[in-house]
Structures are given as structure tokens and as C-alpha cells.
Design an enzyme around this catalytic site. Structure first.
Site, PDB file in Angstrom:
ATOM      1  N   GLY A 188     -63.646  18.743  29.627  1.00  0.00           N
ATOM      2  CA  GLY A 188     -64.073  17.877  30.726  1.00  0.00           C
ATOM      3  C   GLY A 188     -65.426  18.327  31.236  1.00  0.00           C
ATOM      4  O   GLY A 188     -65.777  19.509  31.103  1.00  0.00           O
TER       5      GLY A 188
ATOM      6  N   GLN B 174     -72.148  19.280  37.131  1.00  0.00           N
ATOM      7  CA  GLN B 174     -72.388  20.448  36.280  1.00  0.00           C
ATOM      8  C   GLN B 174     -73.693  20.350  35.490  1.00  0.00           C
ATOM      9  O   GLN B 174     -74.196  21.357  35.000  1.00  0.00           O
ATOM     10  CB  GLN B 174     -71.220  20.653  35.310  1.00  0.00           C
ATOM     11  CG  GLN B 174     -69.916  21.036  35.999  1.00  0.00           C
ATOM     12  CD  GLN B 174     -68.789  21.137  35.003  1.00  0.00           C
ATOM     13  OE1 GLN B 174     -68.143  20.150  34.699  1.00  0.00           O
ATOM     14  NE2 GLN B 174     -68.568  22.324  34.463  1.00  0.00           N
TER      15      GLN B 174
ATOM     16  N   CYS C 228     -63.810  26.815  32.714  1.00  0.00           N
ATOM     17  CA  CYS C 228     -64.809  25.850  33.173  1.00  0.00           C
ATOM     18  C   CYS C 228     -66.119  26.164  32.468  1.00  0.00           C
ATOM     19  O   CYS C 228     -66.493  27.338  32.353  1.00  0.00           O
ATOM     20  CB  CYS C 228     -64.964  25.984  34.685  1.00  0.00           C
ATOM     21  SG  CYS C 228     -66.194  24.868  35.380  1.00  0.00           S
ATOM     22  N   LEU C 229     -66.799  25.117  32.011  1.00  0.00           N
ATOM     23  CA  LEU C 229     -68.081  25.346  31.323  1.00  0.00           C
ATOM     24  C   LEU C 229     -69.116  25.959  32.270  1.00  0.00           C
ATOM     25  O   LEU C 229     -70.082  26.554  31.810  1.00  0.00           O
ATOM     26  CB  LEU C 229     -68.608  24.035  30.725  1.00  0.00           C
ATOM     27  CG  LEU C 229     -67.738  23.438  29.608  1.00  0.00           C
ATOM     28  CD1 LEU C 229     -68.308  22.103  29.145  1.00  0.00           C
ATOM     29  CD2 LEU C 229     -67.605  24.404  28.435  1.00  0.00           C
TER      30      LEU C 229
ATOM     31  N   HIS D 172     -59.417  19.044  38.350  1.00  0.00           N
ATOM     32  CA  HIS D 172     -60.468  20.069  38.240  1.00  0.00           C
ATOM     33  C   HIS D 172     -61.850  19.407  38.288  1.00  0.00           C
ATOM     34  O   HIS D 172     -62.753  19.868  38.994  1.00  0.00           O
ATOM     35  CB  HIS D 172     -60.247  20.835  36.920  1.00  0.00           C
ATOM     36  CG  HIS D 172     -61.321  21.805  36.555  1.00  0.00           C
ATOM     37  ND1 HIS D 172     -61.071  23.154  36.368  1.00  0.00           N
ATOM     38  CD2 HIS D 172     -62.649  21.647  36.302  1.00  0.00           C
ATOM     39  CE1 HIS D 172     -62.205  23.763  36.040  1.00  0.00           C
ATOM     40  NE2 HIS D 172     -63.174  22.869  35.987  1.00  0.00           N
ATOM     41  N   GLU D 173     -62.007  18.304  37.536  1.00  0.00           N
ATOM     42  CA  GLU D 173     -63.327  17.647  37.478  1.00  0.00           C
ATOM     43  C   GLU D 173     -63.668  16.955  38.800  1.00  0.00           C
ATOM     44  O   GLU D 173     -64.826  16.969  39.224  1.00  0.00           O
ATOM     45  CB  GLU D 173     -63.377  16.647  36.320  1.00  0.00           C
ATOM     46  CG  GLU D 173     -63.155  17.242  34.926  1.00  0.00           C
ATOM     47  CD  GLU D 173     -64.031  18.444  34.598  1.00  0.00           C
ATOM     48  OE1 GLU D 173     -65.145  18.543  35.137  1.00  0.00           O
ATOM     49  OE2 GLU D 173     -63.576  19.304  33.820  1.00  0.00           O
TER      50      GLU D 173
ATOM     51  N   HIS E  14     -65.214  19.272  41.176  1.00  0.00           N
ATOM     52  CA  HIS E  14     -66.658  19.500  40.980  1.00  0.00           C
ATOM     53  C   HIS E  14     -67.490  18.525  41.813  1.00  0.00           C
ATOM     54  O   HIS E  14     -68.539  18.891  42.338  1.00  0.00           O
ATOM     55  CB  HIS E  14     -67.045  19.316  39.508  1.00  0.00           C
ATOM     56  CG  HIS E  14     -66.791  20.513  38.638  1.00  0.00           C
ATOM     57  ND1 HIS E  14     -67.390  21.730  38.865  1.00  0.00           N
ATOM     58  CD2 HIS E  14     -66.024  20.669  37.531  1.00  0.00           C
ATOM     59  CE1 HIS E  14     -66.997  22.598  37.925  1.00  0.00           C
ATOM     60  NE2 HIS E  14     -66.164  21.981  37.105  1.00  0.00           N
TER      61      HIS E  14
HETATM   62 NI    NI Z   1     -65.220  22.850  35.445  1.00  0.00          NI
END
Ligand code: NI
Length: 168
Positions: free
Chosen positions: A46, A51, A92-93, A134-135, A138
Site C-alpha cells: 500500500g 508518502q 511501512c515503506l 494503515h494507509e 497516513h
Molecule cells: Ni505506511
């Protein structure tokens, strides 16, 4: 298509609150394609626009094994439909290399718009429900490390800051 740069914790830009998407044009489609390419290249499941330093309410997700089922959520909102919690080791990226257990409601109903601006609703369980929550966090400037103890969060911050100094 282009690979976009992913911001990493503790970059303060990850704390910005995203604004609603109001224009559904070719530029938005290019951003969606670039975000998908960036997510696949980074081997993520995701990615939120926040991000990649675009502060708009837009997510891309692909939780399939084969990485052939991209999903796009624009201006997403969710309601909890199963408040029993499920636990996942989240990564998480924007927090590369760290995985920690987070509990979130197990089942949600998501309302969002597609890239043409049409509204749709889906129900999500399991990993998809976790990933969407989670997304969406963000977009509110929230990261999964915020659910951890301050001790753990600060340890992760310290390690990443050291990495960032090395690569600067
Ligand atoms: Ni993330």
C-alpha cells in the site's frame, strides 16, 4: 511512468494532513500510475500520496499474492463493522526495515471514489482492512509507529536518523 521518492520517518512532511481530491483529470491518473509503480518497485502492499509528498487524499493498495490486483481509493472513509481486533506485524515503506504488531478493527466498510470520481463502497476484512486503515492514517499524518510505546518509537527514529545521515 516514474518512480517517486518515498519520504521516511521522522520526516515532518509525513505529519501533514491531506486535502480532499477535487479534480479528476489526466494529471491525477498519472499520479495514480506513478504511485502504483513506486509501490510495486518498493515491494509494498500500500502507498498513500502523503508518502510521496503529495498531500491529497489518495491511496493505492495491492494485497494480492501475484501483485496483479491494484486498488485505488480516493477521498476514502471507513466505518468499523467488526470491532473485534486483529493483529498484524505491520511495516511501512516510510519506516523501512521495521515490523511491529499493531491491533486494528477486523472488518470495515470503506466508501471512496475511483479515478473517474465515481463513489463506491466495499467491505474489507483481514489484511485488506488493516492495510486500508494503515494507509488512511497516513492521510491524517499518522504512522504505525504512533501505536507503539515511546521507547520503541524513539529507538526506530534513532536508527533511521543514523541511516539517513550515512546516505546523505
Ligand atoms: Ni505506511
Amino acid at each position: 511512468m516514474a518512480i517517486l521518492q518515498i519520504l521516511e520517518f521522522p520526516d515532518p512532511r509525513l505529519r501533514k494532513i491531506a486535502a480532499p481530491v477535487t479534480v479528476f483529470d489526466d494529471k491525477l491518473e498519472v499520479l495514480i500510475d506513478d504511485m502504483l509503480e513506486t509501490m510495486y518497485e518498493a515491494k509494498g502492499i500500500g502507498l498513500a500520496a502523503t508518502q510521496v509528498n503529495v498531500h491529497k487524499r489518495l491511496l493505492v493498495i495491492d494485497v494480492s499474492e501475484e501483485k496483479d490486483s491494484p486498488q485505488v481509493f480516493i477521498n476514502p472513509n471507513f466505518e468499523v463493522i467488526e470491532d473485534e481486533l486483529s493483529e498484524y506485524d505491520e511495516g511501512c515503506l516510510s519506516v523501512p526495515g521495521f515490523y511491529e504488531t499493531v491491533s486494528r478493527p477486523k472488518g470495515i466498510q470503506v466508501t471512496a471514489q475511483d479515478k473517474k470520481g465515481d463513489t463506491f463502497k466495499i467491505e474489507a476484512q483481514g489484511i485488506l482492512a488493516t492495510c486500508i486503515q494503515h494507509e488512511i492514517d497516513h492521510l491524517e499524518g499518522k504512522l504505525f509507529v504512533d501505536y507503539l510505546s515511546a521507547l520503541k518509537r524513539n529507538r526506530i527514529r534513532g536508527k533511521l536518523e543514523k541511516e539517513h545521515k550515512k546516505s546523505a
